[in-house]
Scaffold this motif. Structure first.
Motif: not given
Ligand SMILES: Nc1ncnc2c1ncn2[C@@H]1O[C@H](COP(=O)(O)OP(=O)(O)OP(=O)(O)O)[C@@H](O)[C@H]1O
Ligand SMILES: [Mg+2]
Lengths: 371, 313
Positions: A83, A85-86, A88-89, A131-132, A139, B224-225, B307-311
């Protein structure tokens, strides 16, 4: 002594057993590919190697030392998650260098490493983004970068190329192969892609329902499948598995394949194949890959046992590099693989060459290989 | 023909929609007025002179607006017997609310993090008990808490005797901080646990593989998230603690450490001379300003899509 040794590994979630005794040995510098249908436990196996899931039973050794009780951070592995797992911050650069930062690598060194890996993965222009703000394929490459930037004992890849477009996937596949050849790192790799599995692996483990069905080199898996599941799972298009009857005649063993026209195909079984005598008078499953069922001109010149037979072509599928023809045989639709310029039409009767050097036989009940 | 009937039914639809709109907006405006009326009265009164209040209409705008009541409320008004304004009590409240909010939020975040990402046997029971804390009424803990605070005070005294400092034990402000942290913990844990429950565990796993430890993951990945839930928690805790009257009056109801809410009550109850409505209103406004400010400032950080882009997908 193998570099990575997994012995009778079991993983249970409550009463649900996901891994039911996995045994795998991989030499240093080996490339192990795990394949199997969705939900068979590939990611779970990878997670246990990484230490992200506790194992219920068994042991995992790297370089002769058990790592089963080590914390993930102490196992010296790098992993690409299915998945992604990046974080995001963090920016792309921050994501890639986080592992180095945690391990106290100096800033200048980190910068260099980021640049190097960004170049390989073609993400240099994305380093300052979050990442968003990336596409799925981008990604995925960042997730790759986060693993590649490190220098671990063991790489774990969980379907790292599944989201890339066809061309990028080929590029990245070659890049991974190059990485493997130049660094000689040991890699465990999960994929659904047949070509990735065949081209990258030094060893393939075919899994089903938490068990390894067969473990061997790509050649062994492809040419000597241990059972019907492996035969059917590996290869695209899949191996033809048809029902046939074994008969003992004066001129030796034969296998008979029924046809709708009523005129069965009767193939002499080469002497090479042992163990079929016991099945005389019984049904077996006859397996033949599409490329072993071809037009006489395209047949393998070195093959010993080639039998030609006239077959009625039902469907023709030109695929560019090959032409696939579908015939009815042994109660199944059987795919034959012909040269691209073979001139055939549906409804024609065409001579096809059966390469029995490549034929395999299975027991219809146990599904295990007979010969 | 068909076109004609269509347009007729079309205008009927328009009409019902127009009526619906009017009713909805009419109701909204009505309730807004009802709701804002007291605030309006407070604001206008706080800018009027006493003469104008005694002679004029309560709802009228001030004839000659003056900030005199505000200055008096801040610096001169009598609280009980001391007449030095409410500024001291204002700072008392700040000194109480800031540490209480910060500590309870951080501890709630830590609890939520452990209860979701570092599960241990019996974690549901622990969470259930913490949740239970949310349902205990204020009043029922008053006496037991007073006993505990008394013991803490004696502990502070003996510390004072042995090591020369009480570390603040027994200080009323610190007592209130302790009470609010303990009482708030149930809520902050609930907020963070539910937020972290949906937080992708792969991020924690990836950070573990990357070599990060328990607190590094908390500080670099989780916090941070967590901005949206931090904002919610801070607003909730700040408002509750700032506005609390019961604990404040029970444990710091007299003396210099008195928080704003108690002081305000004492101003209004001071029975010397005429009741200065304008000063009272100004004091009340000053007491309400910090919570308003927190809403405005923190509310801006209610950001979505963090959280966009995390998974994947
Ligand atoms: N935490 C869990 N609790 C219970 N069952 C789980 C848990 N995690 C995974 N499983 C189950 O374990 C099985 C194997 O999951 P796993 O993710 O390893 O499959 P996979 O082979 O990687 O599949 P895919 O190819 O779809 O990624 C699945 O049936 C899944 O439902
Ligand atoms: Mg998986």
């Amino acid at each position: 002594m193998a570099f990575l040794q997994i012995s009778s590994l079991r993983k249970r979630y409550g009463s649900l057993e996901i891994l039911k005794g996995i045994d795998i040995e991989l030499d240093e510098g080996g490339f192990l590919v795990l394949v199997g249908p969705s939900g068979c436990g590939k990611s779970t196996l990878l997670n246990t190697i990484a230490g992200l899931e506790a194992i219920t039973q068994g042991d995992i050794l790297v370089d002769g030392n058990s790592i089963a009780d080590l914390h993930p951070s102490k196992r010296d592995i790098a992993m690409v998650f299915q998945s992604y797992a990046l974080y995001p911050n963090m920016t792309v650069a921050g994501n890639i260098s986080f592992g180095m930062e945690m391990r106290g690598v100096p800033l200048a060194e980190r910068k260099q490493a980021i640049e190097k890996v960004a170049k390989v993965l073609q993400i240099g222009h994305l380093l300052d983004r979050k990442p968003g703000q990336l596409s799925g394929g981008q990604r995925q490459r960042v997730a790759m970068g986060r693993a590649l930037v490190r220098d671990p004992k063991l790489f774990l890849f969980d379907e790292p190329l599944s989201n890339l477009d066809a061309k990028l996937r080929v590029d990245m596949r070659i890049e991974i192969k190059r990485l493997h050849q130049t660094t000689g790192k040991t890699i465990v790799y999960v994929t659904h892609d047949q070509i990735e599995a065949m081209t990258l692996a030094t060893k393939i483990a075919v899994m089903k329902d938490g068990l390894v069905q067969q473990f061997g080199t790509p050649f062994e898996i492809y040419n000597n499948p241990a059972n019907m599941f492996v035969a059917d799972f590996m290869g695209s298009p899949a191996m033809n598995l048809l029902t046939g009857a074994i008969e003992q005649a004066n001129d030796g063993l034969h296998v008979t394949l029924e046809r709708p026209s009523g005129n069965p195909v009767r193939l002499a079984i080469p002497a090479r194949l042992q163990g079929l005598e016991a099945y005389a008078g019984r049904q077996v499953v006859f397996g033949i890959r599409p490329e072993a069922l071809t037009d006489p001109e395209g047949a393998d010149r070195n093959a010993v046992a080639v039998v030609e037979n006239e077959c009625l072509i039902e469907v023709v599928e030109p695929a560019g590099s090959d032409t696939f023809a579908v015939i009815k045989l042994g109660g199944k639709e059987v795919v034959a693989r012909l040269r691209a310029d073979a001139r055939i039409n549906a409804g024609q009767n065409v001579r096809l060459a059966f390469n029995l050097d490549k034929a395999v036989f299975f027991d219809p009940q146990s599904q295990a290989r007979i010969a | 023909m068909s076109g004609h009937s269509q347009s007729a039914s079309g205008s009927a639809v328009n009409l019902t929609r127009w009526i619906n709109r009017t009713v909805i907006y009419g109701l909204l405006v009505f309730f807004a007025i009802v709701y804002l009326m007291p605030l309006f009265v407070m604001v206008v009164t706080s800018f009027k002179t006493m003469d104008e209040i005694q002679s004029g209409n309560m709802l009228a705008l001030p004839q000659s607006p003056t900030i005199e009541p505000w200055l008096k409320a801040w610096g001169e008004v009598c609280v009980g017997l001391t007449c030095a304004g409410i500024k001291g009590y204002f700072w008392n409240s700040i000194k109480m609310v800031v540490p209480a909010v910060v500590i309870s939020t951080v501890m709630g975040a830590l609890n939520g993090y452990v209860l979701t990402k570092w599960r241990f046997p019996g974690h549901t029971l622990v969470f259930g008990l913490m949740l239970f804390a949310c349902f205990i009424p204020f009043q029922s803990v008053l006496l037991p808490m007073a006993t505990i605070l008394g013991n803490l005070g004696r502990f502070g005294n003996s510390l004072e005797d042995t090591i020369g400092t009480s570390l603040g034990f027994g200080n009323p402000t610190e007592n209130l901080v302790i009470v609010h942290v303990i009482y708030g913990l149930g809520f902050t844990t609930l907020f963070f646990r539910n937020f972290y429950e949906a937080f992708p565990s792969e991020l924690v796993k990836a950070a573990q593989v990357d070599g990060a430890g328990f607190f590094q993951i908390f500080r670099r990945i989780m916090l941070p998230n967590s901005l949206p839930i931090i904002v919610v928690t801070v607003i909730y805790q700040f408002t509750n603690i700032w506005n609390d009257f019961l604990f404040a009056s029970a444990y710091a109801g007299t003396g210099d450490a008195m928080p704003m809410t108690v002081a305000l009550n004492n101003i209004v109850n001071t029975s010397t001379g005429v009741v200065e409505y304008n000063v009272n209103m100004a004091s009340a406004m000053i007491a309400a300003l910090p919570t308003l400010l927190v809403y405005i400032v923190a509310g801006r950080y209610f950001v979505r899509g963090l959280m966009a882009g995390a998974v994947k997908g």
